[in-house]
Design an enzyme around this catalytic site. Structure first.
Site, short mmCIF file in Angstrom:
data_model
loop_
_atom_site.label_atom_id
_atom_site.label_comp_id
_atom_site.label_asym_id
_atom_site.label_seq_id
_atom_site.Cartn_x
_atom_site.Cartn_y
_atom_site.Cartn_z
N THR A 125 0.82 -1.21 0.00
CA THR A 125 0.00 0.00 0.00
C THR A 125 0.86 1.27 0.00
O THR A 125 1.93 1.30 0.60
CB THR A 125 -0.93 -0.02 1.23
OG1 THR A 125 -1.73 -1.18 1.14
CG2 THR A 125 -1.81 1.20 1.29
N GLU A 126 0.35 2.30 -0.69
CA GLU A 126 1.04 3.60 -0.74
C GLU A 126 0.09 4.69 -0.24
O GLU A 126 -1.11 4.45 -0.17
CB GLU A 126 1.47 3.88 -2.18
CG GLU A 126 2.40 2.79 -2.70
CD GLU A 126 2.94 3.07 -4.09
OE1 GLU A 126 2.40 3.96 -4.76
OE2 GLU A 126 3.90 2.39 -4.47
N GLY A 130 -4.46 2.33 -2.26
CA GLY A 130 -4.80 1.27 -1.32
C GLY A 130 -5.50 0.16 -2.07
O GLY A 130 -4.87 -0.80 -2.53
N THR A 157 2.73 -2.83 8.28
CA THR A 157 2.72 -3.53 9.57
C THR A 157 4.13 -4.03 9.89
O THR A 157 4.80 -4.58 9.01
CB THR A 157 1.74 -4.71 9.51
OG1 THR A 157 0.47 -4.20 9.10
CG2 THR A 157 1.60 -5.40 10.86
N GLY A 339 -23.80 -0.50 29.27
CA GLY A 339 -22.89 0.58 29.66
C GLY A 339 -21.49 0.04 29.96
O GLY A 339 -20.48 0.67 29.61
N GLU A 362 -6.09 -5.80 3.76
CA GLU A 362 -6.06 -7.02 2.93
C GLU A 362 -7.26 -7.11 1.99
O GLU A 362 -7.82 -8.18 1.78
CB GLU A 362 -6.02 -8.26 3.82
CG GLU A 362 -4.68 -8.51 4.42
CD GLU A 362 -3.67 -8.89 3.35
OE1 GLU A 362 -2.73 -8.10 3.17
OE2 GLU A 362 -3.81 -9.91 2.69
N GLY A 363 -7.63 -5.97 1.39
CA GLY A 363 -8.79 -5.92 0.50
C GLY A 363 -10.02 -5.59 1.31
O GLY A 363 -10.47 -6.41 2.11
N THR A 364 -10.56 -4.38 1.13
CA THR A 364 -11.73 -3.96 1.90
C THR A 364 -12.90 -4.91 1.60
O THR A 364 -12.88 -5.66 0.62
CB THR A 364 -12.18 -2.54 1.51
OG1 THR A 364 -12.53 -2.56 0.11
CG2 THR A 364 -11.07 -1.51 1.72
N GLN A 366 -15.55 -4.04 0.39
CA GLN A 366 -16.10 -3.64 -0.91
C GLN A 366 -15.29 -4.27 -2.05
O GLN A 366 -15.84 -4.78 -3.02
CB GLN A 366 -16.11 -2.11 -1.03
CG GLN A 366 -17.15 -1.43 -0.14
CD GLN A 366 -16.87 -1.58 1.36
OE1 GLN A 366 -15.72 -1.55 1.80
NE2 GLN A 366 -17.92 -1.77 2.13
#
Lengths: 378, 262
Positions: A125-126, A130, A157, A339, A362-364, A366
């Protein structure tokens, strides 16, 4: 058809769950609150053979199947989804070498991970790319007897602790996907700048940073496959890594379900345990159903890897379903705790914060649906 | 040097125990079995000795059902060399178990230098087997040990006594020790250990093989049942000063006649 695990797999699962319950859960809150990197726990997991499950036996690995890998990953994510992100990142970074590396590269880069405790990062990713991973801007130029890398990576990571990077770049931006190449880089190489640790909503024990490459020289033999084969390697990596990410969502979901069952039997309202109220029962039933479905998908996606079958469609179902379910299940766990669930003194709000990332990295969720539709409509 | 470790397989501590419908034993079908936690200290101690004396052989011995062999496999995955399993019902009494363990050790053909076992099993909590076994084998024994040091053929063992004091024993091998929490920190069975354990030998024996028959049974279980549920507590309203004396008398009376604690 056989849904049962082998006795060996049950032992592996027992060990991983025992580790999660004894070594991770008791300290997960502290590591989350302080955003502390779990070096000691990471190392202990490595000593027990719980990490780098993707390394084949001929390169010093334990020779685990993909199913073994998801069983372990589920258990460790049960312990802490954040710590598990860091553990799992090792596999994500090593998989491209397992898939695209030649024999010499596997010996050189994989075997040391079996001999000594080491950490790896997967740099795809940059800041500007993404989901559109094909639009990578980082360049890998031919410098004669070496490659030269320039560009910037984001959300990497383990970047602050890594002994090895697998970096994706392009040999020519105009070639789009066909220019993408994967290369193994020593994080100590001159020209690499690792950024500050990101202050995240969840997965706070995991180390996430930006990495900048300024004219970084890398040996020619570190390229995985031929220049331009990086996209194919990345896609094949995802087929293996999606079941893993899905299994970590499954682990988080199972933890939220177990806590919800326990709490709903302890907490009394209107004179009875809240587990006696149908409104709560329905939430718990929904959680159980989703956990069971996610587990079937995860196991099938991993099993297909082991059979050498193309699992793109099922792996996307597994990844999206397990992570979307994890978000719903952890949200409902907070609801059941009421609560107290919203308080940091109780464990479920952390699960809810941790779950969110699983729908993104790792791939949304969507992107997974785009992959599913592409597979279904082709 | 031959070290024997006696292990028992017990229900996982999170198991919900239910008696069988006829009350003859507990339902075992859905139980998840684990190695008795006190036995883990015995296994770990044996492995520590083996680490210091690589020629030592660690054998694990168990008497019980063969359906699930979790405890022996775990011990071998932790590093024990071989296992002996005497097939028996899970509700044998301490005397029969001790006799079967002795028989299995003899059957192994190896002369024991050390025998280790957990001080008690967390299922029936009888705290008898190591001592009975030592008597049957005519060996010295120390129970509930929290310290262990082997020097040649002598063991210095420590045990905790009332008031936190320690007793220190020097015992010549061969001898029997019953281990307590605090002796060591049991290791995990590593994944490579689990893989290796599959290739380690597990010898299966019958009760007849080790010379145990029904006549050896000293204890017969008459019935298994859950403890009665606690009745709800009683509340006494003593806010009215005028009635306090009367209420106190009432509470004291009930503590005498109903609860029978004073």
């Amino acid at each position: 058809m056989d849904f049962s695990l082998s006795s060996e797999q049950r032992e592996i699962q027992d060990l991983a769950y025992k580790f999660a319950k004894n070594e991770m859960i008791p300290v997960a809150h502290e590591y989350d609150e302080q955003g502390k990197f779990p070096t000691e726990i990471f190392k202990k997991a490595w000593e027990l053979g719980l990490l780098n499950t993707c390394i084949p036996a001929e390169y010093g690995g334990s020779g685990f199947s993909a199913v073994d890998g998801v069983l372990i990953c589920e258990a460790l994510a049960y312990g802490c989804m954040g710590m598990n992100s860091s553990f799992m990142a090792n596999d994500l970074a090593l998989l491209p070498i397992v898939i695209g590396g030649n024999d010499a590269q596997k010996k050189k880069f994989l075997t040391p991970f079996t001999e000594e405790f080491k950490i790896a990062s997967f740099c795809l990713t940059e800041p500007g790319n993404g989901s559109d991973a094909g639009g990578i801007k980082t360049t890998i130029k031919d410098g004669g007897d070496h490659w030269i890398i320039n560009g910037e990576k984001m959300w990497i990571t383990n970047a602050g602790y890594a002994n090895l990077f697998v970096v994706y770049g392009t040999i020519d931006v105009n070639l789009k996907h066909k220019g993408i190449s994967a290369i193994v880089v020593d994080p100590k190489s001159p020209g690499i700048e690792v950024g500050k640790k990101e202050d995240k909503m969840g997965h706070r024990a995991s180390d996430t940073r930006g990495v900048r490459f300024n004219n970084v020289k890398v040996a020619k033999e570190n390229m995985l496959g031929k220049p331009g084969e990086g996209w194919a390697i990345a896609m094949a990596t995802l087929d293996h890594s999606r079941p893993l990410v899905a299994s970590s969502a499954l682990g988080g979901s199972q933890h939220a379900l177990d806590l919800s069952i326990k709490y709903s039997k302890e907490r009394n309202q209107f004179g009875v345990a809240i587990a006696k109220h149908q409104a709560v029962q329905f939430m718990i039933a929904e959680m159980g159903m989703k956990v069971a479905c996610a587990r079937l998908l995860v196991h099938k996606a991993a099993w297909m890897c082991d059979q050498g079958e193309r699992n793109t469609e099922i792996a996307s179902y597994a990844k999206a379903f397990a992570s979307d379910s994890c978000m719903q299940i952890t949200t409902d766990a907070v609801q059941i705790y009421g609560g107290y669930g919203y308080s940091r003194e109780y464990p479920v709000e952390k699960l809810m914060r941790d779950a969110k990332l699983l729908q993104i990295y790792e791939g949304t969720s969507q992107i997974q649906r785009l992959v599913m539709a592409r597979e279904l409509l082709k | 040097m031959n070290i024997f470790v006696c292990v028992k397989q017990v229900p996982d501590t999170e198991t919900k125990i239910t008696p069988t419908s006829d009350g003859s034993f507990i339902e075992t079908a859905s139980i998840k079995w684990i190695m008795n936690p006190y036995d883990e200290f015995a296994v770990e101690q044996a492995l520590l000795i083996k680490q210091a004396n690589p020629a030592a052989n660690v054998s694990v011995v168990r008497v019980g059902s063969v359906k699930d062999t979790e405890a022996l496999r775990t011990a071998m995955a932790m590093g024990a060399d071989d296992a002996f399993l005497v097939e028996a019902a899970d509700n044998l009494d301490s005397y029969s178990i001790a006799k079967a363990l002795k028989g299995a050790i003899e059957k192994s053909g190896k002369k024991p230098d050390l025998v280790l076992a957990g001080k008690q099993a967390i299922d029936d909590d009888a705290l008898q087997v190591p001592q009975i076994l030592a008597e049957m084998m005519n060996l010295p024994s120390v129970s509930v040990i929290v310290g262990f040091e082997l020097n040649g053929t002598t063991v210095k063992a420590k045990r905790e006594v009332e008031g936190g004091a320690l007793e220190v024993y020097e015992v010549a091998t061969p001898c029997v020790f019953a281990t307590n929490k605090g002796l060591n920190t049991p290791r995990y069975a590593s994944l490579p250990g689990i893989m290796k354990a599959k290739k380690k030998p597990m010898v299966q024996l019958s009760l007849a093989d080790v010379g145990v028959s029904d006549a050896d049974r000293r204890v017969k279980y008459s019935q298994f049942r859950l403890p009665p549920e606690k009745p709800a507590g009683k509340k006494f309203d003593a806010t009215d000063a005028a009635k306090q004396k009367e209420i106190v008398a009432q509470v004291v009376g009930l503590l005498r006649t109903e609860a029978k604690i004073i």
